[in-house]
Structure formats: C-alpha cells, structure tokens
Design a protein around this motif. Structure first.
Motif, PDB file in Angstrom:
ATOM      1  N   ARG A 409      41.136  -2.862  -2.407  1.00  0.00           N
ATOM      2  CA  ARG A 409      42.405  -2.273  -2.803  1.00  0.00           C
ATOM      3  C   ARG A 409      42.134  -0.953  -3.492  1.00  0.00           C
ATOM      4  O   ARG A 409      41.137  -0.785  -4.177  1.00  0.00           O
ATOM      5  CB  ARG A 409      43.144  -3.190  -3.772  1.00  0.00           C
ATOM      6  CG  ARG A 409      43.631  -4.484  -3.130  1.00  0.00           C
ATOM      7  CD  ARG A 409      44.623  -5.130  -4.089  1.00  0.00           C
ATOM      8  NE  ARG A 409      44.932  -6.497  -3.746  1.00  0.00           N
ATOM      9  CZ  ARG A 409      46.003  -6.858  -3.031  1.00  0.00           C
ATOM     10  NH1 ARG A 409      46.826  -5.940  -2.583  1.00  0.00           N
ATOM     11  NH2 ARG A 409      46.242  -8.126  -2.778  1.00  0.00           N
ATOM     12  N   ARG A 410      43.062  -0.041  -3.321  1.00  0.00           N
ATOM     13  CA  ARG A 410      42.939   1.211  -4.046  1.00  0.00           C
ATOM     14  C   ARG A 410      43.111   0.935  -5.542  1.00  0.00           C
ATOM     15  O   ARG A 410      43.681  -0.066  -5.933  1.00  0.00           O
ATOM     16  CB  ARG A 410      43.981   2.205  -3.565  1.00  0.00           C
ATOM     17  CG  ARG A 410      45.394   1.715  -3.770  1.00  0.00           C
ATOM     18  CD  ARG A 410      46.382   2.635  -3.118  1.00  0.00           C
ATOM     19  NE  ARG A 410      47.709   2.036  -3.137  1.00  0.00           N
ATOM     20  CZ  ARG A 410      48.101   1.099  -2.292  1.00  0.00           C
ATOM     21  NH1 ARG A 410      47.278   0.640  -1.380  1.00  0.00           N
ATOM     22  NH2 ARG A 410      49.309   0.585  -2.376  1.00  0.00           N
ATOM     23  N   THR A 411      42.598   1.845  -6.339  1.00  0.00           N
ATOM     24  CA  THR A 411      42.768   1.714  -7.787  1.00  0.00           C
ATOM     25  C   THR A 411      43.379   2.994  -8.320  1.00  0.00           C
ATOM     26  O   THR A 411      43.327   4.044  -7.673  1.00  0.00           O
ATOM     27  CB  THR A 411      41.417   1.477  -8.490  1.00  0.00           C
ATOM     28  OG1 THR A 411      40.560   2.591  -8.212  1.00  0.00           O
ATOM     29  CG2 THR A 411      40.762   0.197  -8.017  1.00  0.00           C
ATOM     30  N   VAL A 412      43.968   2.897  -9.491  1.00  0.00           N
ATOM     31  CA  VAL A 412      44.447   4.090 -10.189  1.00  0.00           C
ATOM     32  C   VAL A 412      43.943   4.012 -11.626  1.00  0.00           C
ATOM     33  O   VAL A 412      43.566   2.944 -12.111  1.00  0.00           O
ATOM     34  CB  VAL A 412      45.998   4.194 -10.190  1.00  0.00           C
ATOM     35  CG1 VAL A 412      46.536   4.383  -8.777  1.00  0.00           C
ATOM     36  CG2 VAL A 412      46.644   2.985 -10.845  1.00  0.00           C
ATOM     37  N   GLN A 413      43.917   5.139 -12.275  1.00  0.00           N
ATOM     38  CA  GLN A 413      43.619   5.169 -13.696  1.00  0.00           C
ATOM     39  C   GLN A 413      44.953   5.155 -14.438  1.00  0.00           C
ATOM     40  O   GLN A 413      45.868   5.886 -14.087  1.00  0.00           O
ATOM     41  CB  GLN A 413      42.838   6.429 -14.058  1.00  0.00           C
ATOM     42  CG  GLN A 413      41.471   6.505 -13.401  1.00  0.00           C
ATOM     43  CD  GLN A 413      40.516   5.463 -13.936  1.00  0.00           C
ATOM     44  OE1 GLN A 413      40.312   5.361 -15.132  1.00  0.00           O
ATOM     45  NE2 GLN A 413      39.945   4.669 -13.037  1.00  0.00           N
ATOM     46  N   ALA A 414      45.049   4.285 -15.427  1.00  0.00           N
ATOM     47  CA  ALA A 414      46.298   4.176 -16.180  1.00  0.00           C
ATOM     48  C   ALA A 414      46.003   4.224 -17.672  1.00  0.00           C
ATOM     49  O   ALA A 414      44.902   3.876 -18.118  1.00  0.00           O
ATOM     50  CB  ALA A 414      47.019   2.878 -15.822  1.00  0.00           C
ATOM     51  N   ILE A 415      46.998   4.639 -18.419  1.00  0.00           N
ATOM     52  CA  ILE A 415      46.869   4.672 -19.877  1.00  0.00           C
ATOM     53  C   ILE A 415      47.149   3.268 -20.410  1.00  0.00           C
ATOM     54  O   ILE A 415      48.171   2.660 -20.063  1.00  0.00           O
ATOM     55  CB  ILE A 415      47.877   5.678 -20.476  1.00  0.00           C
ATOM     56  CG1 ILE A 415      47.545   7.092 -19.992  1.00  0.00           C
ATOM     57  CG2 ILE A 415      47.892   5.592 -21.995  1.00  0.00           C
ATOM     58  CD1 ILE A 415      48.684   8.066 -20.196  1.00  0.00           C
ATOM     59  N   ALA A 416      46.230   2.753 -21.233  1.00  0.00           N
ATOM     60  CA  ALA A 416      46.439   1.423 -21.824  1.00  0.00           C
ATOM     61  C   ALA A 416      47.509   1.520 -22.894  1.00  0.00           C
ATOM     62  O   ALA A 416      47.416   2.338 -23.813  1.00  0.00           O
ATOM     63  CB  ALA A 416      45.130   0.915 -22.422  1.00  0.00           C
ATOM     64  N   ALA A 417      48.554   0.694 -22.776  1.00  0.00           N
ATOM     65  CA  ALA A 417      49.647   0.724 -23.757  1.00  0.00           C
ATOM     66  C   ALA A 417      49.245   0.055 -25.055  1.00  0.00           C
ATOM     67  O   ALA A 417      49.873   0.256 -26.084  1.00  0.00           O
ATOM     68  CB  ALA A 417      50.886   0.035 -23.178  1.00  0.00           C
ATOM     69  N   GLN A 418      48.184  -0.756 -25.007  1.00  0.00           N
ATOM     70  CA  GLN A 418      47.709  -1.409 -26.226  1.00  0.00           C
ATOM     71  C   GLN A 418      46.199  -1.557 -26.142  1.00  0.00           C
ATOM     72  O   GLN A 418      45.607  -1.365 -25.078  1.00  0.00           O
ATOM     73  CB  GLN A 418      48.384  -2.774 -26.399  1.00  0.00           C
ATOM     74  CG  GLN A 418      48.023  -3.757 -25.285  1.00  0.00           C
ATOM     75  CD  GLN A 418      48.758  -5.084 -25.441  1.00  0.00           C
ATOM     76  OE1 GLN A 418      49.976  -5.145 -25.289  1.00  0.00           O
ATOM     77  NE2 GLN A 418      48.023  -6.135 -25.738  1.00  0.00           N
ATOM     78  N   GLN A 419      45.595  -1.868 -27.279  1.00  0.00           N
ATOM     79  CA  GLN A 419      44.148  -2.054 -27.305  1.00  0.00           C
ATOM     80  C   GLN A 419      43.732  -3.224 -26.400  1.00  0.00           C
ATOM     81  O   GLN A 419      44.412  -4.249 -26.353  1.00  0.00           O
ATOM     82  CB  GLN A 419      43.723  -2.358 -28.750  1.00  0.00           C
ATOM     83  CG  GLN A 419      42.214  -2.414 -28.941  1.00  0.00           C
ATOM     84  CD  GLN A 419      41.837  -3.123 -30.232  1.00  0.00           C
ATOM     85  OE1 GLN A 419      42.465  -4.096 -30.628  1.00  0.00           O
ATOM     86  NE2 GLN A 419      40.806  -2.611 -30.880  1.00  0.00           N
ATOM     87  N   LEU A 420      42.653  -3.032 -25.655  1.00  0.00           N
ATOM     88  CA  LEU A 420      42.131  -4.093 -24.801  1.00  0.00           C
ATOM     89  C   LEU A 420      40.695  -4.374 -25.208  1.00  0.00           C
ATOM     90  O   LEU A 420      39.886  -3.451 -25.337  1.00  0.00           O
ATOM     91  CB  LEU A 420      42.159  -3.649 -23.326  1.00  0.00           C
ATOM     92  CG  LEU A 420      43.513  -3.255 -22.748  1.00  0.00           C
ATOM     93  CD1 LEU A 420      43.347  -2.612 -21.375  1.00  0.00           C
ATOM     94  CD2 LEU A 420      44.424  -4.464 -22.652  1.00  0.00           C
ATOM     95  N   LEU A 421      40.371  -5.652 -25.425  1.00  0.00           N
ATOM     96  CA  LEU A 421      39.010  -6.032 -25.790  1.00  0.00           C
ATOM     97  C   LEU A 421      38.352  -6.719 -24.610  1.00  0.00           C
ATOM     98  O   LEU A 421      39.012  -7.371 -23.806  1.00  0.00           O
ATOM     99  CB  LEU A 421      39.038  -6.972 -26.993  1.00  0.00           C
ATOM    100  CG  LEU A 421      39.692  -6.400 -28.262  1.00  0.00           C
ATOM    101  CD1 LEU A 421      39.685  -7.444 -29.370  1.00  0.00           C
ATOM    102  CD2 LEU A 421      38.980  -5.130 -28.708  1.00  0.00           C
ATOM    103  N   SER A 422      37.041  -6.572 -24.527  1.00  0.00           N
ATOM    104  CA  SER A 422      36.344  -7.157 -23.380  1.00  0.00           C
ATOM    105  C   SER A 422      34.935  -7.537 -23.801  1.00  0.00           C
ATOM    106  O   SER A 422      34.306  -6.835 -24.596  1.00  0.00           O
ATOM    107  CB  SER A 422      36.311  -6.139 -22.239  1.00  0.00           C
ATOM    108  OG  SER A 422      35.753  -6.712 -21.085  1.00  0.00           O
ATOM    109  N   PRO A 423      34.415  -8.661 -23.291  1.00  0.00           N
ATOM    110  CA  PRO A 423      33.067  -9.081 -23.709  1.00  0.00           C
ATOM    111  C   PRO A 423      32.001  -8.171 -23.115  1.00  0.00           C
ATOM    112  O   PRO A 423      32.054  -7.836 -21.934  1.00  0.00           O
ATOM    113  CB  PRO A 423      32.953 -10.508 -23.169  1.00  0.00           C
ATOM    114  CG  PRO A 423      33.955 -10.608 -22.075  1.00  0.00           C
ATOM    115  CD  PRO A 423      35.036  -9.606 -22.356  1.00  0.00           C
ATOM    116  N   LEU A 424      31.025  -7.808 -23.946  1.00  0.00           N
ATOM    117  CA  LEU A 424      29.937  -6.934 -23.505  1.00  0.00           C
ATOM    118  C   LEU A 424      29.134  -7.613 -22.398  1.00  0.00           C
ATOM    119  O   LEU A 424      28.765  -8.776 -22.493  1.00  0.00           O
ATOM    120  CB  LEU A 424      29.012  -6.614 -24.691  1.00  0.00           C
ATOM    121  CG  LEU A 424      27.822  -5.700 -24.359  1.00  0.00           C
ATOM    122  CD1 LEU A 424      28.291  -4.344 -23.889  1.00  0.00           C
ATOM    123  CD2 LEU A 424      26.900  -5.568 -25.567  1.00  0.00           C
ATOM    124  N   GLY A 425      28.891  -6.871 -21.335  1.00  0.00           N
ATOM    125  CA  GLY A 425      28.072  -7.397 -20.250  1.00  0.00           C
ATOM    126  C   GLY A 425      28.879  -8.097 -19.170  1.00  0.00           C
ATOM    127  O   GLY A 425      28.326  -8.490 -18.146  1.00  0.00           O
TER     128      GLY A 425
END
Lengths: 489, 489
Positions: A409-425
């Motif tokens: 699927r195509r992707t787009v870059q979007a502005i995050a409306a809120q903070q997003l956390l993600s596990p390292l690795g």
C-alpha cells in the motif's frame, strides 16, 4: 519470479511500507531524523533540529518511554542472530510463494487480473476504411479552397448506412453522407465534418476543404493483423476488455486469483452462530481474514475453526494444502513450546515459529508444507494483531501471486495529533484515523493506545500508523508514516 | 437521497471532476488562469502571469485553435437555453437515480457495501475480564514497589487455559500464569507482563508492580450490550466484519449493489464470437461497459446487442426495465431524428436525447422509463466515447446508488508534456498517460489526438485529461486536470 531475495536478506528486498511508484500516491516529504538517545532510540519531535542543537536531553528518557505501554523483550539487547525483523520474515514469505499457473477465463471474469499471454490480433482494427466523424465523404481534390464565403457545392448521392456490407462509391463532384464509423465509399479520401457544411440532403455546400486523409480511419490504423493487442503482464480493465472483444477474443489467459484457505485455531473459539459460554470467544478471524484476502484479490475460502481431534485436524490441514495456493491460520501459537496444531503442522513439513520484532503480534510463523510445499502463514489469533499481520505479510504475498508490480500500500507522512510511544527495537503498527489538514498534508491520531484488542476502535480506523524500530517516541506535531487502508471497489 | 439537486441546476450540484475530500487524494495546487481571448477562451500557458503582463497576443489565435482538430458546432455561439453542459446532464441523472432497497447479506458478501442498519450489540465485548498480555495475573497490592533489584516473589497456582469455562481464583501472595485473552482469575486485578518477571513456573519473581487494572481487559471495555457496533452508512470492510462476527451477526442489512443491464444498439454490430463481414463491427461496448460497471461496484448484466425486430426489441427493453435498477445502452443515436431503438424507448416513457457540450461523444440521452420509471442512460456507441461517458455520467450514478459519499474519482493537476487543443465551449476528455515527475508532481501526455477512436491507444492510457469548456489550448508545460483511472482490487 524475478527480483526476489533468497529469503535470508534482512536488508529488506521488499520493504514493508515503503513508498511505491503508484501514480496516485502523494510524494512523501523526507522524514526528519530525531535526536538519538543513548540506546540508539530515535525520538521524532516537531522540530528535531532545534532540540538536537540545544543539546536538550530527550524527554521522557528512553528507559521508561515505551515499556509501561507495551512490555516486550528488549530487542536492542538481543544477539543480532536472534533478531527477526519484519523485513526478514516478509522476505522469507515472498521468496517462497508460488506463481500459480495461468488459467483461461471469459474476458469479463478476467477483469482486474494480469494478462498471461501475448494476444496477437488476427484482424485489422478498424476492419475497413471508415468515417471518423459524422459528415460527408468527399474527394479532397473536389473541395480544395472551400470557405464559408466561397463554398463548394457537391451532389449528395446517398447515405452510408452503418452495418451495410457493400460499399458505395463516389465520383468527381459527388458526396456521400456518412456517420462516424460507417464505411467510406470507394473514391472518397476525406470526410467533411457536418459543422463545416450547410447539412444539405440532395446537395451540400462545403465551407472548408480538409486535406486528403482527414477524418478518415484507415483499415489497421488502430491494430494491424499480427500486432500484439494485449501484452503479458498488462492488468485487464475495461479498455483491455474492449480491445480483446474487438480482436475477437471471448477468453483470455490470465494470472489467476490465488486460492487461499483461511483457518483459525484455538480451544476457546466457537462459531459465530453459537452464543459463547464463559471463557469462549467467537471466531471472528476466519471472517475478517477471508474478507481481507478477497479485498487483496484472492479467492478466499473460509474454512473456519480447526478441529480439536488430532486425526481430523491433520485431515483438514492436508485437504486444505491440496486445494490451496496458500494456507492462512490465525491462532495463538507458542514461539518455542508446541501445541496440538503446531505438532500437526510440524508433521507436514518445516514450520517455523518465531518472535518478529513488531507490535502487535510478534508471534509469527511460516513454512512450506505437504507434498507440494504449499506456503502456510501463521499469524496471531488476537483479531487486531491478526489484521495487522495480514496487512504486513499476507496482502503483499497475495499481490505477488497475482503478479502485481506494487505489492505494498502507498504511504503518506502525517502530523501526529498526539504523542505516540513505541517500544525500542520493535516496529509498531497502530490503527488510526488520518484526515486531511486544512493547510495541506495530513493529520493522524491513533484510535487506541496500542495495548488493547479493541474491535470497535479498530473498526473506526482508516489507516495504520507505522513507527520504525529505532523510534521510541513521536512527539505531538512530529511526522509519522501512515498507511491508509482503503477498500477496493 | 439528501443533498441532491432538482435536476435543473446547471451550476453543477455534483461537479464532474472536482476535488473530493478522499484521504488518499493529493492536494491539488490552484490552477493558473490563462489570458482570456476575445471569444472568452482561456489559454493555459506555462507562465500565464508573464504572458498576460507582457500583453502578448495569445498564440495561436482562438479562431483556428481547435476547430481543425475537432469540428463541433461552436457552443459559444449557441443560445444559452440550448447549451446542455456536462454538469446539467449529470445533475439530471443523479437527481433521478433511485436508492435501491436494503437487502440482508451474509457478512462476507457485505464487504465493500454500506451498512443499512444500526447494529446494536446484544453482548459485551470482551465477554469476560481477561488478560491483555501474556504474563501473571496478580493482586496489584501484592507487587507494589517491586523492582529488578527488589523483586516480589509469588507462588504460581497454575495456568489459565484459553477457552476454559470455570474461572480459577487467587488469594494474597499467589499468581496465575495467563495468556493474552484468557480469563482473569477471581481476586486478580492486574497482569504482570512476562518480560517483567523471571518467567518462573512454581514461583515467579516479579520485577515491576503495575497498578490495579494494568493489562486487564474488562468486560464490555470494547462494546457494552446495547452499544451500536456498526452504524448506518458505514462501509463494511474486514474490521467491520470482525466486529459483526464478534457481536454474533452472521447476516447484515446493506445497501445492495445496483443491478445494471448493459445493452448496445446498432445494425452494424455482431457478437464477439462472430467474424465480422465488411461493414460490420464487433460489439465491444457491452463487454467493456459491464466490466466498468462491475469495477464501479454494480452487479452488471451483459445483455448484449438489442434485436433488430421491433416487437422483440420492445420485449427485451421491457424485461430489462423490470429486472434492473438502471439500464445502460450504448449506440449511435440521433439528437433529433429517430431510429428504431429511439422509437421503442419513446414508447416506454420520456426519453430525451441531446447534444451535451463535451467531447468525445456529445450525443447523450437520459430518461425514466416503464411503470417503475427506471433510469435509462444512453451513451455513444463509439467505444472510446462510450467509456468516457461511463466515467462522466454512469460511474457517479452507480456510486450514488451504492450510497458512497465520494461519487467522483479524485483528480490531480499535471504538467502537460505537449500542447493540447480543445474546442471552445466543450469540455474535452482525452485519454492519457500520467507519470510522476522526478522533481515532484505529475506529467501527462495524451495517447491520441482526440479525433480517433483508437482502442489500442486507449488501452495504454491510465488517465483522462480533462480540459475545461473555456480553455482552447494548454501549452506544453501548462497545468491540466487529470483523472487517474485505477482499477479497484
């Protein structure tokens, strides 16, 4: 199949969510590189250059950034040999999926599939010289110099009727009324469009003199006998169907829709028609995944819940392997231990379960089983993780089997409306809602916090937010990769 | 249907190719306004501001710009009452198409359609308190203050098995091993994720103390009984099917696919299985248009060539009106005169043929015929013009019947790779090839010159170039509106 990796390539011969060259894909701006933390984590802030230049410590610190939200083994601390990335697992699957044998279908059923033969025309198109527009067939030399002020008068000898077999003919000073597509009379070499005449019936005043050849379609102008009308690899749409019919083809050889059996496994599962007892859960995966597989272009069979009887379980698996190009099983599998389904699969071939560095649903499996080494993909049983795994691993495999050039699927870059956390690795996939920003670009917000299997929230999402392995935090206002999940049709 | 015009609105209540709010649609830059010529024609140049400021005369002059390529009656000189624009014809069609009655389908067959009922859940989702992650169910108060340096040890009383009906329970100092989705034991109020423990079997050392409620999915967190799971108007995709199955629905009420009969008319037509005699032409339209209608979401029946016998012709038309939501007929119709098909249509109701200010294929017809006033759309018989008319008038009508909010394909602005000419007063649609430009944006070139019905060229196109009524020339390098024609699926 060309261009495939050997399945050992962790460099990502097929990138899971990278830009494609699809015509309708908005060009994505380069993603900002956030400041690196001590453990190599990247934090995407609205103004990363500023934060880095000022030497500000990344806040919150990487130790506690994501673990409270999603506790996972720290991939960064694993030996490299144990790290099984999304790209590595996907490469292995894509390298193993077969190319189904071409089949012949009626042209209407071929729509959306790729042509698997060189269709050479036995005929010329058009099959005869004809008028390209409504008007009068003339000899060009008769109307040279005609103008609104000095029209040329011709006698109209009749009208060319569409479908009439015997061509008429005209001589000097004569014209034949013609409709677009009707046969050009012998002797004529141009058509004067109706609007350049007085539209006379017995005699016509011609107000412009087009040169010889004007508004005439010559035999074979479009397709000459022996020309390739439709080539191998061309997606068949309405225009190709038009052309196939025109050259007399009622059937055409195509890359078929891959046949995919969709199964689910788990002692807690009951079918949708059953009211679940305490502890039991309705099988939603075989429905949702069959729907997703059809949307991706497969011919999906919903085979439902695998039996719990060992002998019948093996029978079902074997019969599905015989009739399928790919078998998809959703269930809760152990990465090391064995359950009954895993044992049955292991008896049929080399089935490997592993922890892929992704969230949700790191437990993934793949193998080629049975006499024909049919690819079998095992994905998590939790319904949100199952649909994420489908997007990441199964949809590209289906598209590869269909012969599509764009697997992802195509992707787009979007502005995050809120903070997003993600596990390292870990590469994290979050369901979200992406909207167009009034000032241009896109804004995205997650529909959940990534820790909960919420079907109602997932049903409100229109995209997956993809957070890279080396990113632990996307600040509100930072850019993030988004994969819109639009339905075909 | 809400939001519809009364069909008399020439202002374009539904704009034929305007921007939509689709999420995947690139934002289009404003189109430059070229200098106006004496007859009101607009010429789009690469740098219109410069050309206007310099007072340069538009070159080539409007008198001869487009007429040599496409001779049409000069729309600009018609009385306003006689001008029938694309928007006016489209408005009339969209105001008249019916909303088919909702039907109940098996959830898998509902994919891609719009939900036509408020699906209230009779159940809670989840149906019981459960672990959100693999780990140990604990009493939060037992593990307060636990850390890697000062772990808390608990006795493991067993393991929660998925699908087991009778919940176990734990008391102070005890833990139960749980898998994601398995039932939480009575007494537990949190789950300690496996990675925060030593993964012990008989005793477990807990290295972090999550607060009460952590990693627990409570009954009804996702959907409470009585909650609307899927709402009226929601497009049904895999996530909605997942949710419908979860609340126990095997069937769902949806907006059905409109049933469309596809016919063609013309004494020159023979079926694809027949080798055409001189003057005869293979019926390609009923194939191509049925394919296009299916791609747009309709249930299309290819009914083929209309009979030439008057009585049988009327019988076929009547039977198609009875079984269809819309009848589509491609053929060469006279805008004033009458042929046999037009006579048969006129006997069935008020069928209007007119010259729409578009190219190719200005001859268009629309009416509501038969006892049920079924909409009948007549489009040109020339195959290229037929597929253009389908895109402009029929596809939006199908999408409106499906209940889709976005009736029109998205458009992009592209740089014209070569000069494009267009007749003043007509909206011209040219098949073209659009590509991404390496520096960003899109470049488009036509696959023909707009005067010829070339199927092979059309089959190479991936877009329609749309040139406004008031534009007579787009210079090479100028911006032009492009409608990519991508296949669904």
């Amino acid at each position: 199949m060309s261009g495939q990796s050997d399945g050992e390539d962790t460099g990502g011969a097929y990138r899971g969510y990278r830009d494609t060259a699809q015509v309708d894909m908005p060009m994505a701006p380069p993603r900002p590189t956030g400041p690196l933390t001590m453990r190599g984590a990247r934090i995407v802030t609205p103004n990363p250059a500023h934060a880095a230049a000022a030497g500000e410590p990344p806040v919150p610190g990487p130790r506690t950034v994501a673990e409270p939200a999603i506790p996972l083994p720290a991939a960064g601390s694993m030996p490299v040999s144990q790290i099984w990335t999304v790209e590595r697992h996907l490469d292995e699957i894509l390298a193993a999926v077969p190319e189904p044998h071409p089949i012949e279908l009626a042209v209407l059923d071929a729509q959306g599939l790729l042509c698997a033969e060189e269709v050479a025309s036995q005929r010329a198109l058009p099959a005869f010289d004809q008028a390209a527009l409504d008007g009068y067939a003339v000899r060009a030399e008769d109307v040279v110099g005609a103008s609104p002020h000095v029209p040329v008068e011709l006698a109209v000898v009749g009208e060319s009727v569409a479908g009439a077999g015997a061509p008429s003919s005209i001589g000097p000073g004569l014209a034949l009324k013609v409709a677009a597509g009707s046969m050009l009379p012998a002797g004529a070499d141009a058509v004067v469009p109706t609007v350049w005449t007085d539209q006379g019936a017995a005699r016509v005043a011609v107000q412009a003199g087009p040169p010889a050849g004007s508004y005439v379609r010559r035999t074979g102008d479009d397709v000459a006998p022996g020309d390739a009308a439709v080539q191998v690899g061309t997606p068949i749409g309405p225009a190709q169907i038009s052309l196939l019919a025109a050259v007399g083809r009622e059937r055409v050889l195509v890359r078929p829709r891959p046949r995919i059996a969709v199964l689910c496994a788990g002692p807690e599962l009951v079918d949708v028609g059953t009211v679940p007892a305490p502890g039991q859960v309705v099988d939603v995966n075989s429905y949702a995944l069959a729907a997703a597989a059809r949307d991706a272009g497969a011919e999906a069979y919903r085979s439902g819940i695998l039996p719990s009887d060992q002998r019948r379980l093996t029978e079902v698996l074997e019969s599905q392997l015989l009739r399928s190009d790919l078998v998809l099983i959703a269930g809760t599998f152990a990465s090391e231990g064995f359950d009954m389904v895993q044992e049955a699969l292991a008896e049929l071939g080399d089935m490997r379960f592993r922890q892929v560095t992704m969230y949700p649903g790191p437990a993934q499996g793949f193998g080629r089983l049975g006499r024909d080494e049919v690819p079998v993909i095992c994905i998590p049983g939790e319904p949100v993780a199952a649909l994420v795994a489908f997007e990441v691993f199964v949809r590209p495999a289906i598209r590869l089997m269909l012969g599509k050039r764009q697997l992802f699927r195509r992707t787009v870059q979007a502005i995050a409306a809120q903070q997003l956390l993600s596990p390292l690795g870990y590469r994290q996939y979050l369901h979200g809602t992406v909207m167009r920003h009034p000032d241009g670009g896109y804004v995205v917000e997650p529909v959940g916090d990534g820790t909960e299997a919420l079907l109602a929230r997932m049903a409100r999402a229109n995209c997956l937010i993809v957070i890279d392995e080396d990113v632990t935090e996307v600040a509100a206002g930072g850019l993030v990769t988004v994969m819109p999940l639009l339905l075909g049709g």
